[in-house]
Design a protein around this motif. Structure first.
Motif, PDB file in Angstrom:
ATOM      1  N   LYS A  45      56.024  43.541  48.310  1.00  0.00           N
ATOM      2  CA  LYS A  45      55.760  43.343  49.742  1.00  0.00           C
ATOM      3  C   LYS A  45      56.903  42.651  50.462  1.00  0.00           C
ATOM      4  N   ASP A  46      57.638  41.804  49.762  1.00  0.00           N
ATOM      5  CA  ASP A  46      58.730  41.048  50.372  1.00  0.00           C
ATOM      6  C   ASP A  46      60.076  41.754  50.274  1.00  0.00           C
ATOM      7  N   GLN A  47      60.095  42.964  49.796  1.00  0.00           N
ATOM      8  CA  GLN A  47      61.347  43.687  49.591  1.00  0.00           C
ATOM      9  C   GLN A  47      61.645  44.598  50.783  1.00  0.00           C
ATOM     10  N   PRO A  48      62.939  44.766  51.094  1.00  0.00           N
ATOM     11  CA  PRO A  48      63.296  45.611  52.235  1.00  0.00           C
ATOM     12  C   PRO A  48      62.939  47.083  52.028  1.00  0.00           C
ATOM     13  N   ASP A  49      62.846  47.511  50.790  1.00  0.00           N
ATOM     14  CA  ASP A  49      62.528  48.916  50.507  1.00  0.00           C
ATOM     15  C   ASP A  49      61.096  49.068  49.989  1.00  0.00           C
ATOM     16  N   ALA A  50      60.198  48.208  50.464  1.00  0.00           N
ATOM     17  CA  ALA A  50      58.811  48.203  49.981  1.00  0.00           C
ATOM     18  C   ALA A  50      58.106  49.534  50.207  1.00  0.00           C
ATOM     19  N   GLN A  51      58.427  50.224  51.282  1.00  0.00           N
ATOM     20  CA  GLN A  51      57.765  51.492  51.591  1.00  0.00           C
ATOM     21  C   GLN A  51      58.265  52.636  50.724  1.00  0.00           C
ATOM     22  N   GLN A  52      59.493  52.534  50.245  1.00  0.00           N
ATOM     23  CA  GLN A  52      60.075  53.591  49.413  1.00  0.00           C
ATOM     24  C   GLN A  52      60.859  52.958  48.271  1.00  0.00           C
ATOM     25  N   PRO A  53      60.157  52.322  47.325  1.00  0.00           N
ATOM     26  CA  PRO A  53      60.866  51.685  46.207  1.00  0.00           C
ATOM     27  C   PRO A  53      61.591  52.713  45.344  1.00  0.00           C
TER      28      PRO A  53
END
Length: 83
Positions: A45-53
């Motif tokens: 959730k805290d990652q910049p690419d959370a929507q497309q890991p």
């Protein structure tokens, strides 16, 4: 050509539910995997690419677990559960 693959399709609830149903006859394994996946989703959730890991996201997660002091066998378990 890149080695990164998109993992978003495998992180939806239906996929996780199907996988856990598959593990129904192995309740301890299912519990462990569910815990590992839940922890990964919280971290994500805290990652910049959370929507497309991507695979790079997984590498960063592995590095983070290591930096937090998780033992190699535990890190490996988390990686197996995510895979």
């Amino acid at each position: 050509m890149t080695n990164d693959i998109t993992l978003a399709q495998t992180l939806d609830g239906a996929t996780l539910d199907s996988f856990l149903l598959y593990l129904e006859d192995m309740p301890n394994t299912a519990k462990t995997y569910k815990s590992c996946i839940k922890r990964f989703k919280l971290w994500l959730k805290d990652q910049p690419d959370a929507q497309q890991p991507t695979t790079n996201t997984i590498r960063r997660y592995k590095e983070d677990l290591t930096k937090r002091g998780y033992k190699p066998n535990t890190v490996h378990l988390y990686m197996v559960a995510i895979k």
